[in-house]
Design a protein around this motif. Structure first.
Motif, short mmCIF file in Angstrom:
data_model
loop_
_atom_site.label_atom_id
_atom_site.label_comp_id
_atom_site.label_asym_id
_atom_site.label_seq_id
_atom_site.Cartn_x
_atom_site.Cartn_y
_atom_site.Cartn_z
N ARG A 190 17.77 -5.95 38.63
CA ARG A 190 17.16 -5.15 37.59
C ARG A 190 16.18 -5.84 37.01
NH1 ARG A 190 18.34 -4.41 32.06
NH2 ARG A 190 18.20 -2.42 31.27
N ALA A 191 16.04 -6.97 36.62
CA ALA A 191 15.01 -7.53 35.95
C ALA A 191 13.75 -7.77 36.76
CB ALA A 191 15.25 -8.98 35.28
N GLY A 192 13.93 -8.03 38.18
CA GLY A 192 13.07 -8.27 39.12
C GLY A 192 12.25 -7.07 39.28
N VAL A 193 12.84 -5.92 39.48
CA VAL A 193 12.32 -4.60 39.61
C VAL A 193 11.46 -4.03 38.59
CG1 VAL A 193 12.54 -2.08 40.20
CG2 VAL A 193 13.92 -4.01 41.47
N THR A 194 12.04 -4.28 37.36
CA THR A 194 11.12 -3.78 35.82
C THR A 194 10.19 -4.76 35.85
OG1 THR A 194 13.60 -3.32 34.94
CG2 THR A 194 11.62 -3.76 33.37
N SER A 195 10.19 -6.05 35.86
CA SER A 195 8.75 -6.78 35.65
C SER A 195 7.91 -6.62 36.74
CB SER A 195 9.48 -8.17 35.55
OG SER A 195 9.93 -8.80 36.69
N HIS A 196 8.40 -6.56 37.99
CA HIS A 196 7.44 -6.16 38.96
C HIS A 196 6.96 -4.79 39.17
CE1 HIS A 196 5.16 -7.39 42.67
NE2 HIS A 196 5.48 -6.20 43.41
N ILE A 197 7.76 -3.77 39.12
CA ILE A 197 7.16 -2.53 39.50
C ILE A 197 6.81 -1.69 38.15
CG2 ILE A 197 7.85 -0.27 40.51
CD1 ILE A 197 8.13 -2.39 42.41
N LYS A 198 7.65 -2.02 37.11
CA LYS A 198 7.39 -0.98 35.87
C LYS A 198 6.33 -1.58 34.91
CE LYS A 198 11.60 1.24 35.43
NZ LYS A 198 12.91 1.68 34.83
N MET A 199 5.96 -3.14 35.24
CA MET A 199 5.11 -3.84 34.35
C MET A 199 3.91 -4.16 35.01
SD MET A 199 6.34 -3.91 31.35
CE MET A 199 5.45 -4.59 30.38
#
Length: 395
Positions: free
Chosen positions: A171-180
């Motif tokens: 969850r944190a990996g996708v959020t930090s990479h994709i959404k940020m």
């Protein structure tokens, strides 16, 4: 310092600044649309226009009409290539590389049980290469959902590669990479790669020693991210990360014949840290030192990506281990983040030719050149964060 031309800017809501609810580019639908029939074609055109406006910052009016259609035009060219490509080209090649990496693991564990130094070292190399392909190329593709067209399987692969293999939270990996990072590439405070900056470390330590600790730091950072997860997600992450780490430990004990706890843990660390140096280098080389943007006055997408992203040259080792989208096709990857590594390579000539025809930058530099730049300008690039509030270096 140059001002951002008015027609380049994205429309911003009042107040600007950090917005945790901002979503990344939703261009996947536009890229894989299929036109069947006149009515559906009209609907598709409408969707393409909507996606194009989003990709170009939602510009209004007739001013700069040609510039506002650049991303839409490039998307259509890439879309055509994607539609004409087989499953093997779109996903099969990269999935095969990942499968071969898993097939290298059994002989690696067996070789690590040898008492002969050369055979043992060969086992270490095979283990390190396999681990790097799985945890760098695999996690990157999985985070973008590039391994499957099914959203359910995409979520499964994300958990497997990021949590079980990569020892991080999906969850944190996708959020930090994709959404940020992808949504706000080189935007100060949002997607400016600032997580890789450790100002208090000397340049030699940061560039050549600190990255070796990434295998230890990663699960510790993952634990720190769990406070933002639900209880169920946090428990799943802990179990998956433990499963991945313990599986390697158990196999080293029962297959490779390790008998000492410390030697087993050291072997795990060495295998997992084998490609940490180029991994950290690549992460900073391709963005830091390039033009950066203000959260409230950013250019439209095609200008943001072409000015804030850099390609490294072809490298057989790093291309195979990290994937083309992280090495020699990083510009293509940031423009079309849902494409697989092989598809990024296939559309590379189209993207590079198009950008050059439109007199947009297509930035490339060698690994050694970037390393020398960061070594000699470490204080400027990595310690003193520049107070840049405009697009820099654009005429």
């Amino acid at each position: 310092m140059q001002n951002v031309p008015k027609e380049w800017r994205e429309e911003q809501s009042v107040g600007g600044g950090r917005d945790k609810d901002v979503k990344p580019w939703k261009g996947r639908e536009a890229l894989f649309q299929k036109n069947t029939g006149n009515s559906k074609q009209d609907m598709s055109t409408g969707k393409e226009k909507k996606n194009g406006e989003m990709m170009n910052g939602g510009g209004k009016g007739m001013e700069g009409t040609d510039k506002e259609s650049l991303m839409m035009e490039l998307t259509r060219l890439v879309q055509k290539t994607v539609k004409e490509s087989s499953w093997w080209e779109r996903r099969g090649i990269d999935i095969t590389i990942l499968a071969l990496s898993f097939l290298l693991l059994p002989p690696a564990f067996l070789l690590l049980g040898s008492s002969q130094a050369l055979v043992f070292v060969l086992g270490m190399v095979l283990m390190g290469v396999s681990h790097a392909v799985i945890t760098i190329k695999g996690t990157h593709l999985a985070s973008h959902g590039s391994l499957s067209e099914s959203t359910t399987w995409a979520d499964v692969w994300a958990v497997f590669f990021i949590e079980v293999c990569g020892s991080f939270t999906a969850r944190a990996g996708v959020t930090s990479h994709i959404k940020m990072h992808h949504a706000h590439t080189n935007v100060i405070g949002l997607g400016d790669s600032s997580t890789w900056k450790i100002p208090y470390l000397p340049r030699g330590v940061y560039l050549f020693i600190a990255p070796l600790a990434v295998p230890v730091i990663t699960p510790l950072v993952a634990l720190g991210q769990l406070k933002e997860h639900s209880m169920g997600q946090a428990l799943r992450t802990v179990l998956m990360v433990f499963l991945g780490l313990y599986a390697q430990y158990w196999l080293l004990i029962h297959v490779s014949g390790f008998q000492c706890l410390y030697s087993t843990l050291l072997c795990m660390l060495l295998c997992r840290a084998m490609f940490s140096l180029p991994y950290i280098h690549v992460n900073i080389f391709q963005h830091i030192g390039l033009p950066m943007f203000s959260p409230t006055r950013r250019p439209k997408r095609i200008y943001q990506m072409t000015h804030g992203v850099l390609n490294l040259p072809r490298n057989p080792l790093l291309d195979w281990i990290f994937g083309h989208s992280l090495i020699n096709c990083h510009v293509e990857h940031h423009l079309f983040p849902f494409l697989s590594d092989n598809m990024c390579l296939k559309v590379k000539p189209i993207v590079s030719q198009y950008l050059k025809e439109k007199e947009l930058p297509y930035q490339e530099d060698s690994y050694l050149s970037r390393l020398q730049l960061f070594f000699h300008k470490y204080q400027e690039l990595m310690v003193f964060v520049p107070s840049i509030t405009e697009l820099v270096g654009v005429q």
